[in-house]
Design a protein around this motif. Structure first.
Motif, PDB file in Angstrom:
ATOM      1  N   HIS A 145       0.761  -1.308  -0.098  1.00  0.00           N
ATOM      2  CA  HIS A 145       0.122  -0.064  -0.131  1.00  0.00           C
ATOM      3  C   HIS A 145       0.685   1.270  -0.132  1.00  0.00           C
ATOM      4  O   HIS A 145       0.504   2.285  -0.610  1.00  0.00           O
ATOM      5  CB  HIS A 145      -1.017   0.071   1.187  1.00  0.00           C
ATOM      6  N   VAL A 146       2.028   1.062   0.752  1.00  0.00           N
ATOM      7  CA  VAL A 146       2.945   2.326   0.967  1.00  0.00           C
ATOM      8  C   VAL A 146       3.449   2.735  -0.628  1.00  0.00           C
ATOM      9  O   VAL A 146       3.756   3.762  -0.940  1.00  0.00           O
ATOM     10  CB  VAL A 146       3.763   2.249   1.916  1.00  0.00           C
ATOM     11  N   VAL A 195      -1.533   3.147   8.421  1.00  0.00           N
ATOM     12  CA  VAL A 195      -0.946   1.979   8.749  1.00  0.00           C
ATOM     13  C   VAL A 195      -0.728   1.806  10.361  1.00  0.00           C
ATOM     14  O   VAL A 195      -1.084   0.679  10.709  1.00  0.00           O
ATOM     15  CB  VAL A 195       0.213   1.710   7.876  1.00  0.00           C
ATOM     16  N   SER A 235      -0.315   7.653   4.474  1.00  0.00           N
ATOM     17  CA  SER A 235      -0.606   6.240   4.408  1.00  0.00           C
ATOM     18  C   SER A 235       0.115   5.818   5.564  1.00  0.00           C
ATOM     19  O   SER A 235      -0.546   4.716   6.052  1.00  0.00           O
ATOM     20  CB  SER A 235       0.071   5.737   3.000  1.00  0.00           C
ATOM     21  N   LEU A 236       1.380   6.101   5.788  1.00  0.00           N
ATOM     22  CA  LEU A 236       2.079   5.649   7.222  1.00  0.00           C
ATOM     23  C   LEU A 236       1.167   5.933   8.297  1.00  0.00           C
ATOM     24  O   LEU A 236       1.063   5.056   9.235  1.00  0.00           O
ATOM     25  CB  LEU A 236       3.376   6.107   7.457  1.00  0.00           C
ATOM     26  N   THR A 256       1.091   3.591  -3.150  1.00  0.00           N
ATOM     27  CA  THR A 256       0.593   4.840  -3.087  1.00  0.00           C
ATOM     28  C   THR A 256       1.623   6.021  -3.511  1.00  0.00           C
ATOM     29  O   THR A 256       1.360   6.890  -4.369  1.00  0.00           O
ATOM     30  CB  THR A 256       0.449   5.417  -1.668  1.00  0.00           C
ATOM     31  N   TYR A 257       2.830   5.592  -3.419  1.00  0.00           N
ATOM     32  CA  TYR A 257       4.149   6.526  -3.800  1.00  0.00           C
ATOM     33  C   TYR A 257       4.060   6.417  -5.212  1.00  0.00           C
ATOM     34  O   TYR A 257       4.296   7.425  -5.831  1.00  0.00           O
ATOM     35  CB  TYR A 257       5.410   6.106  -3.027  1.00  0.00           C
ATOM     36  N   VAL A 279       2.189   9.290   0.983  1.00  0.00           N
ATOM     37  CA  VAL A 279       2.953   8.421   1.768  1.00  0.00           C
ATOM     38  C   VAL A 279       3.037   8.660   3.140  1.00  0.00           C
ATOM     39  O   VAL A 279       2.631   7.580   4.083  1.00  0.00           O
ATOM     40  CB  VAL A 279       4.274   8.402   1.140  1.00  0.00           C
TER      41      VAL A 279
END
Length: 354
Positions: A59-60, A87, A83-84, A63-64, A80
């Motif tokens: 996912h990370v 997560v 997203s982190l 996304t990037y 990112v």
């Protein structure tokens, strides 16, 4: 309309650059989960933690890659970071939700009115029946006495450090509070146990309360200290400028302003000591019968009851079910305390009128 305005309106959309649609993060997350499951199945990984970590990594990275291609590297870094954060949030929430679900699923098997209103008495750990009434009474009395001891001392210590503390004494108090914050619970229990051995005392509920109060005080001091520091100095100065003594300023201005945070801190400290087992095991010793007097004789408590029942669960499914039901009761007790703290904080918070 001026030419500059026309040009600005014409090129406003192009200046913003390309943007991913709002549903893109969800789509990337869904694809990452599917790929994580596929990779885990192909590699023969059976652990849910493994495929979840693989999905989070995909996912990370995804996304990037997608954001950098569509929106540019600068916006991709922002996505990112978001997203982190998500997560990390899921890594914290999923185990908590799993714990609560497991406790509820296993605890409701024997959790009923009979279980809450009866003690173990003459019921053996391997037999069905019995309850936690004696443990509830013991926990309420021990935690209540610990709060009556630890909360006032902690609040007054925090008031001294914030409002009056200067010089070596304040530094020494701060140092010892920091040390007490990190001591293991068993050390507090051994300290009280050494005093009991010197005085030739038998296990009793109040001894456990003393150990719990020792564990509670540094938490109350730290939380109260931070809340008092958040009170604007302008409020103190305005009260002092009117000729109000400092002690009355603290009592009538500072404490009412920070009462919500102080109450929340005390409830967090109560939740911290509600599940302690080691001091209770050393000092209170446990009792299958009802003992309403915390100053005489051994007494039960919910954490100790859970430990004792679970230690006998290998040979008895009844003890196993009772341990989970008591765990669910303890979680509900802590949750009720936190809800009560929030209600008190809102009730006592300063009211802003017109």
């Amino acid at each position: 309309m001026s030419t500059a305005a026309v040009v600005t309106g014409k090129h406003a959309g192009s200046l913003r650059g390309a943007r991913l649609p709002k549903w893109a993060p969800l789509a990337i997350a869904a694809v990452s989960i599917a790929l994580g499951l596929g990779i885990s199945a192909a590699a023969g990984l059976h652990s849910k933690i493994q495929w979840a970590l693989i999905a989070a990594l995909l996912h990370v990275v995804g996304t990037y890659g997608i954001a950098a291609r569509v929106e540019g590297r600068r916006q991709a870094k922002d996505r990112v970071a978001t997203s982190l954060v998500w997560v990390a949030f899921l890594l914290a929430v999923v185990p908590l939700a799993s714990l609560v679900w497991s406790t509820v699923r296993r605890g409701v098997k024997v959790l009923d009115l009979y279980f809450l209103t009866h003690s173990m008495g003459v019921v053996a750990d391997s037999e069905p029946g019995g309850g936690i009434y004696h443990a509830i009474i013991g926990s309420l009395e021990q935690i209540g006495l610990a709060t009556l001891i630890g909360a006032p001392i902690g609040v007054l210590t925090a008031i001294y450090l914030v409002e009056y503390g200067r010089g070596r004494l304040a530094k020494s108090v701060t140092f010892f509070v920091d040390v007490m914050t990190g001591i293991p619970s068993i050390v507090a229990g051994l300290f009280i146990l050494s005093i009991m051995l010197m005085l030739d005392l038998q296990p009793f509920g109040f001894a456990g309360s003393l150990a719990l109060a020792i564990l509670m005080m540094p938490v109350v001091v730290r939380s109260t200290e931070e809340m008092l520091k958040l009170v604007p100095n302008e409020l103190r100065e305005a009260s002092l400028a009117l000729g109000v003594p400092k002690w009355r300023t603290i009592l009538k201005v500072v404490l009412p302003t920070s009462i919500g945070g102080i109450t929340t801190g005390i409830m967090l400290a109560v939740a911290r000591i509600a599940g302690e087992t080691a001091p209770v095991l050393l000092l209170v010793f446990g009792n299958p019968f009802i003992n309403n007097n915390p100053f005489e004789g051994a007494q039960a408590s919910l954490p100790l009851y859970i430990y004792q029942q679970y230690s006998q669960s290998a040979g008895s499914p009844h003890a196993f079910n009772r341990a989970w039901a008591a765990s669910l009761t303890l979680i509900a007790f802590v949750m009720i305390l936190n809800l009560a703290a929030r209600g008190i904080a809102r009730w006592k918070a300063p009211k802003t009128g017109r």
